[in-house]
Design an enzyme around this catalytic site. Structure first.
Site, PDB file in Angstrom:
ATOM      1  N   SER A   1       0.875  -1.181  -0.044  1.00  0.00           N
ATOM      2  CA  SER A   1      -0.016   0.041  -0.053  1.00  0.00           C
ATOM      3  C   SER A   1       0.833   1.318   0.074  1.00  0.00           C
ATOM      4  O   SER A   1       2.008   1.216   0.376  1.00  0.00           O
ATOM      5  CB  SER A   1      -0.691  -0.016   1.142  1.00  0.00           C
ATOM      6  OG  SER A   1      -1.340   1.157   1.696  1.00  0.00           O
TER       7      SER A   1
ATOM      8  N   TYR B   1      -0.982  -0.758  10.870  1.00  0.00           N
ATOM      9  CA  TYR B   1      -0.990  -0.969   9.406  1.00  0.00           C
ATOM     10  C   TYR B   1       0.061  -0.336   8.782  1.00  0.00           C
ATOM     11  O   TYR B   1       0.578  -1.320   7.998  1.00  0.00           O
ATOM     12  CB  TYR B   1      -2.199   0.039   8.753  1.00  0.00           C
ATOM     13  CG  TYR B   1      -2.658  -0.246   7.481  1.00  0.00           C
ATOM     14  CD1 TYR B   1      -3.350  -1.455   7.172  1.00  0.00           C
ATOM     15  CD2 TYR B   1      -2.435   0.478   6.372  1.00  0.00           C
ATOM     16  CE1 TYR B   1      -3.561  -1.952   5.794  1.00  0.00           C
ATOM     17  CE2 TYR B   1      -3.017   0.095   4.899  1.00  0.00           C
ATOM     18  CZ  TYR B   1      -3.277  -0.970   4.792  1.00  0.00           C
ATOM     19  OH  TYR B   1      -3.541  -1.096   3.449  1.00  0.00           O
TER      20      TYR B   1
END
Length: 250
Positions: free
Chosen positions: A151, A164
């Protein structure tokens, strides 16, 4: 150029066995659909077995073999068993796509150790465990390809996403380490830096996002397929696929 035209022109993946985690929704579902249209046999893996089964039934309409698996990628025994099941079903495993992901959007002060570990287990430990077992088979078979879906969170940081970010930065590092270690065994490893997509993973948590600034997950799926179709002598170690108005990128 239409997607239909792309399918007509692209080389086939027929005969290839592809294992996709998080395959029942979002990017995983789009990728499974695209790869099935390209002739690949698929293991559709998801923590939600019912959703994986529904997806598998639809994908079989493309005339390919599909098997649904429901398991937690971060559980060591389950990950090993899942790779074994794929080999039992198809007799081979050409591609592993580590796509499953989760997040807990909280300040560090409010995050429990259990929540931290859940994100790390899914986003980082799972890809390690699955790649460990898949690569053993790929080495014996003479090659393969591992795709690790990261990501923009692996390149930048913003508040309330410590787990995350840690997991995705870790996954990017792990992916490049895999590339260095497995390339001599003819195993390609690709990290995919995916920008914001119109998927439940993002929109369920941030319903006020302007969807016009996000990309269709099928666009990222097409980029992944193009990497899988490269000639044997070339590998893309890292690819970044962003919407034109990506807000989390310089």
């Amino acid at each position: 150029m239409s997607d239909q035209h792309l399918d007509h022109e692209a080389p086939s993946l027929r005969g290839k066995a592809v294992f996709v985690t998080g395959g029942a929704s979002g990017l995983g579902a789009a990728l499974c659909q695209l790869l099935a249209r390209s002739g690949a046999d698929l293991i559709v893996a998801d923590i939600n077995r019912d959703m994986a089964t529904v997806s598998a039934n639809i994908l079989r309409e493309h005339g390919v073999r599909v098997h649904a698996l429901g398991f937690d990628v971060g559980d060591p025994a389950s990950a090993e068993h899942a790779i074994g099941t794929a080999l039992e079903r198809f007799g081979r495993l050409d591609v592993l796509v580590n796509n499953a992901g989760t997040d807990v959007t909280l300040p560090m002060a409010d995050m429990t150790p259990q929540q931290w570990m859940r994100v790390m287990n899914t986003n980082l430990n799972g890809p390690f465990l699955l790649a460990k077992h898949a690569s053993q088979h790929m080495r014996a078979a003479g090659g393969g390809h591992i795709i690790n879906v990261a990501s923009t969170a692996a390149k930048r940081a913003w508040p309330n996403a410590s787990a995350y970010h840690a997991s995705k930065w870790g996954l990017l590092g792990l992916s490049h380490a895999m590339h260095a270690e497995l390339r001599p065994h003819n195993i390609k490893v690709t990290a995919v830096i995916a920008g914001g997509m119109r998927t439940p993973f993002l929109l369920d948590r941030f319903p006020d996002l302007d969807q016009a600034t996000l990309q269709d997950p099928m666009n990222v799926a097409q980029a992944i397929r193009s990497v899988l179709l490269l000639p044997r002598e070339s590998v893309v170690a890292e690819i970044t696929v962003l919407p034109m108005q990506e807000s989390s990128w310089p």
